[in-house]
Motif scaffolding. Structure first.
Motif, PDB file in Angstrom:
ATOM      1  N   SER A   1      11.461   8.782  -3.450  1.00  0.00           N
ATOM      2  CA  SER A   1      10.753   9.152  -4.674  1.00  0.00           C
ATOM      3  C   SER A   1      10.558   7.903  -5.524  1.00  0.00           C
ATOM      4  CB  SER A   1      11.534  10.211  -5.449  1.00  0.00           C
ATOM      5  OG  SER A   1      12.814   9.738  -5.786  1.00  0.00           O
ATOM      6  N   GLY A   2       9.344   7.712  -6.025  1.00  0.00           N
ATOM      7  CA  GLY A   2       9.064   6.552  -6.864  1.00  0.00           C
ATOM      8  C   GLY A   2       8.389   5.407  -6.167  1.00  0.00           C
ATOM      9  N   VAL A   3       7.509   5.693  -5.239  1.00  0.00           N
ATOM     10  CA  VAL A   3       6.847   4.663  -4.421  1.00  0.00           C
ATOM     11  C   VAL A   3       5.639   4.047  -5.124  1.00  0.00           C
ATOM     12  CG1 VAL A   3       5.536   4.346  -2.281  1.00  0.00           C
ATOM     13  CG2 VAL A   3       7.680   5.614  -2.251  1.00  0.00           C
TER      14      VAL A   3
ATOM     15  N   LYS B   1       0.840  -1.203   0.000  1.00  0.00           N
ATOM     16  CA  LYS B   1       0.000   0.000   0.000  1.00  0.00           C
ATOM     17  C   LYS B   1       0.869   1.245   0.000  1.00  0.00           C
ATOM     18  CE  LYS B   1      -4.221  -1.951   1.901  1.00  0.00           C
ATOM     19  NZ  LYS B   1      -5.131  -2.074   3.053  1.00  0.00           N
ATOM     20  N   ALA B   2       0.352   2.297  -0.638  1.00  0.00           N
ATOM     21  CA  ALA B   2       1.075   3.571  -0.711  1.00  0.00           C
ATOM     22  C   ALA B   2       0.128   4.713  -0.395  1.00  0.00           C
ATOM     23  CB  ALA B   2       1.686   3.764  -2.101  1.00  0.00           C
TER      24      ALA B   2
ATOM     25  N   GLN C   1       9.735  10.085 -14.311  1.00  0.00           N
ATOM     26  CA  GLN C   1       9.740   9.907 -12.866  1.00  0.00           C
ATOM     27  C   GLN C   1       8.515   9.106 -12.424  1.00  0.00           C
ATOM     28  OE1 GLN C   1      11.918  11.338 -10.182  1.00  0.00           O
ATOM     29  NE2 GLN C   1      10.719   9.736  -9.183  1.00  0.00           N
ATOM     30  N   ILE C   2       8.721   8.169 -11.502  1.00  0.00           N
ATOM     31  CA  ILE C   2       7.609   7.478 -10.850  1.00  0.00           C
ATOM     32  C   ILE C   2       7.161   8.323  -9.669  1.00  0.00           C
ATOM     33  CG2 ILE C   2       6.907   5.387  -9.611  1.00  0.00           C
ATOM     34  CD1 ILE C   2       9.039   3.880 -11.219  1.00  0.00           C
ATOM     35  N   GLY C   3       5.867   8.439  -9.464  1.00  0.00           N
ATOM     36  CA  GLY C   3       5.331   9.265  -8.391  1.00  0.00           C
ATOM     37  C   GLY C   3       5.322   8.565  -7.050  1.00  0.00           C
ATOM     38  N   GLY C   4       4.983   9.334  -6.021  1.00  0.00           N
ATOM     39  CA  GLY C   4       4.775   8.778  -4.687  1.00  0.00           C
ATOM     40  C   GLY C   4       5.986   8.836  -3.781  1.00  0.00           C
ATOM     41  N   PHE C   5       5.758   9.185  -2.507  1.00  0.00           N
ATOM     42  CA  PHE C   5       6.832   9.347  -1.534  1.00  0.00           C
ATOM     43  C   PHE C   5       6.779   8.378  -0.359  1.00  0.00           C
ATOM     44  CE2 PHE C   5       7.261  13.978  -2.910  1.00  0.00           C
ATOM     45  CZ  PHE C   5       8.505  13.789  -3.488  1.00  0.00           C
TER      46      PHE C   5
ATOM     47  N   PRO D   1      -0.202  15.657  -0.100  1.00  0.00           N
ATOM     48  CA  PRO D   1      -0.044  16.891  -0.886  1.00  0.00           C
ATOM     49  C   PRO D   1       1.342  17.057  -1.504  1.00  0.00           C
ATOM     50  CG  PRO D   1      -1.289  17.347   1.101  1.00  0.00           C
ATOM     51  CD  PRO D   1      -0.835  15.916   1.213  1.00  0.00           C
ATOM     52  N   ALA D   2       2.387  16.577  -0.811  1.00  0.00           N
ATOM     53  CA  ALA D   2       3.739  16.688  -1.370  1.00  0.00           C
ATOM     54  C   ALA D   2       3.846  15.953  -2.700  1.00  0.00           C
ATOM     55  CB  ALA D   2       4.751  16.143  -0.372  1.00  0.00           C
ATOM     56  N   ASP D   3       3.133  14.825  -2.841  1.00  0.00           N
ATOM     57  CA  ASP D   3       3.147  14.093  -4.107  1.00  0.00           C
ATOM     58  C   ASP D   3       2.620  14.969  -5.244  1.00  0.00           C
ATOM     59  OD1 ASP D   3       3.994  11.685  -2.860  1.00  0.00           O
ATOM     60  OD2 ASP D   3       1.927  11.188  -2.333  1.00  0.00           O
ATOM     61  N   ILE D   4       1.541  15.666  -4.955  1.00  0.00           N
ATOM     62  CA  ILE D   4       0.896  16.510  -5.974  1.00  0.00           C
ATOM     63  C   ILE D   4       1.816  17.659  -6.367  1.00  0.00           C
ATOM     64  CG2 ILE D   4      -1.161  17.845  -6.519  1.00  0.00           C
ATOM     65  CD1 ILE D   4      -1.613  14.814  -5.882  1.00  0.00           C
ATOM     66  N   MET D   5       2.444  18.293  -5.387  1.00  0.00           N
ATOM     67  CA  MET D   5       3.360  19.396  -5.659  1.00  0.00           C
ATOM     68  C   MET D   5       4.569  18.911  -6.458  1.00  0.00           C
ATOM     69  SD  MET D   5       1.869  22.021  -4.199  1.00  0.00           S
ATOM     70  CE  MET D   5       3.097  23.294  -3.892  1.00  0.00           C
ATOM     71  N   PHE D   6       5.084  17.743  -6.119  1.00  0.00           N
ATOM     72  CA  PHE D   6       6.259  17.170  -6.783  1.00  0.00           C
ATOM     73  C   PHE D   6       5.978  16.953  -8.266  1.00  0.00           C
ATOM     74  CE2 PHE D   6       8.799  13.207  -7.707  1.00  0.00           C
ATOM     75  CZ  PHE D   6      10.045  13.796  -7.642  1.00  0.00           C
ATOM     76  N   ILE D   7       4.817  16.420  -8.579  1.00  0.00           N
ATOM     77  CA  ILE D   7       4.447  16.130  -9.969  1.00  0.00           C
ATOM     78  C   ILE D   7       4.330  17.424 -10.780  1.00  0.00           C
ATOM     79  CG2 ILE D   7       2.613  15.164 -11.436  1.00  0.00           C
ATOM     80  CD1 ILE D   7       2.079  13.217  -9.010  1.00  0.00           C
TER      81      ILE D   7
END
Length: 325
Positions: free
Chosen positions: A90-92, A37-38, A60-64, A42-48
């Motif tokens: 990064s990339g979870v 599970k991941a 880049q793969i998303g998710g922290f 909000p940091a994920d959204i900002m990163f993208i």
């Protein structure tokens, strides 16, 4: 393996794609984790969108943040296969992720994956900001975006320590659940005067510290509700607007505004502090002395729906990616 990838910066619902990639092989000092599970934060959204403190390396793969089990070990690593771990990086958002073995946190056996996948970023940020704020029982703390998962952890920790919390929300329907969680007062920022409501709730004392996730005009209103020598900790910018600082207010109230980023704070801790804080937080989560709410689960192929749900107003819990679906 399946992974959620983006090749250009932009709105997540527009740039994220589910792709097939080779299963990664762990390098020396790494483990490969089969993700169960991941979290979506909000940091994920900002990163993208390229608006976070670190920049993506495209593609880049998303998710922290996530949880899973050890699937393979690189050279120099001896860790039993099948060991449950909590991890960040990064990339979870992928079925398999390789991470440095030293960064993996063993998952308590009685902790569910629902809790484990959100057991790092928000709980430790809440703990760390309260530690930095150095508040005592009876002090007043103000939170913007009080209905967020982070703020709920702060409310619970603060309540355990006798710290009074006043928070802002955007809907009256969100108030009671936060009061039940331990907040002393909740303000609808759309319909209520923040300064007057804080003054009434605190009986004129005002707030000693504030944790701001929004910025913009709301951040300015929070500064006005602070007492002399108050401290504001800024950890987000949901409004995407800077706080319009009143220099006179800062001078005459001797206010301090300070940023907070979990990675920097964790790096500042001594080994002894980390060895005490990490088990303490995980124990509270395992015993549900800190509750981590979940509202919905989506499979990796449903990432667009998951993002839409995560960004929808009025949520009561986290939206998670279930890699087993």
């Amino acid at each position: 393996m399946k992974a959620v990838q983006f090749t250009t910066l932009g709105l997540p619902t527009e740039v994220l794609k589910v792709v097939q990639l080779p299963k990664p092989e762990p390098a020396e000092g790494e483990i490969r984790v089969k993700v169960t599970k991941a979290n979506i934060i909000p940091a994920d959204i900002m990163f993208i969108q390229g608006k976070y403190g670190i920049r993506p390396e495209l593609p880049q793969i998303g998710g922290f943040e996530g949880t899973g089990t050890v699937d393979a070990c690189g050279a120099g690593v001896e860790m039993p296969l099948g060991t449950g771990v909590i991890f960040t990086g990064s990339g979870v958002w992928a079925e398999y992720v390789c991470i440095p073995a030293k960064t993996a946190i063993p998952k308590p056996q009685t902790m569910s994956d629902d809790v484990a996948c959100q057991a790092f970023v928000n709980p430790f940020t809440a703990y760390g900001m309260l530690m930095e704020a150095d508040l005592q029982a009876g002090d007043w703390l103000m939170l913007t975006a009080a209905n967020s998962a982070f703020s709920k952890f702060v409310i619970q920790l603060a309540s355990q320590r006798g710290i009074n919390v006043v928070g802002t929300v955007r809907s009256d329907e969100q108030k009671q659940a936060l009061l039940d969680l331990g907040a002393k007062a909740i303000i609808n920022e759309k319909t209520e005067n923040i300064y007057k409501t804080v003054k009434a709730a605190t009986e004129g004392v005002m707030v000693k510290a504030a944790f701001d996730a929004v910025g913009g005009e709301l951040g300015d209103k929070v500064l006005n509700a602070m007492q002399t020598n108050g401290k504001m900790f800024v950890y987000g910018l949901l409004s995407l607007q800077p706080i319009p600082l009143n220099s006179g207010l800062l001078i005459f109230k001797n206010l301090t505004i300070k940023g907070f980023w979990l990675s920097t704070w964790m790096a500042s801790l001594t080994r002894e502090q980390r060895s005490t804080i990490i088990p303490e937080v995980l124990t509270m989560l395992t015993k549900q002395e800190l509750k981590a709410d979940v509202e919905a689960y989506y499979g990796i192929d449903e990432i667009a729906k998951a993002i839409e749900h995560m960004e929808a107003p009025g949520r009561s819990g986290k939206v998670l990616l279930d890699m087993t679906k």
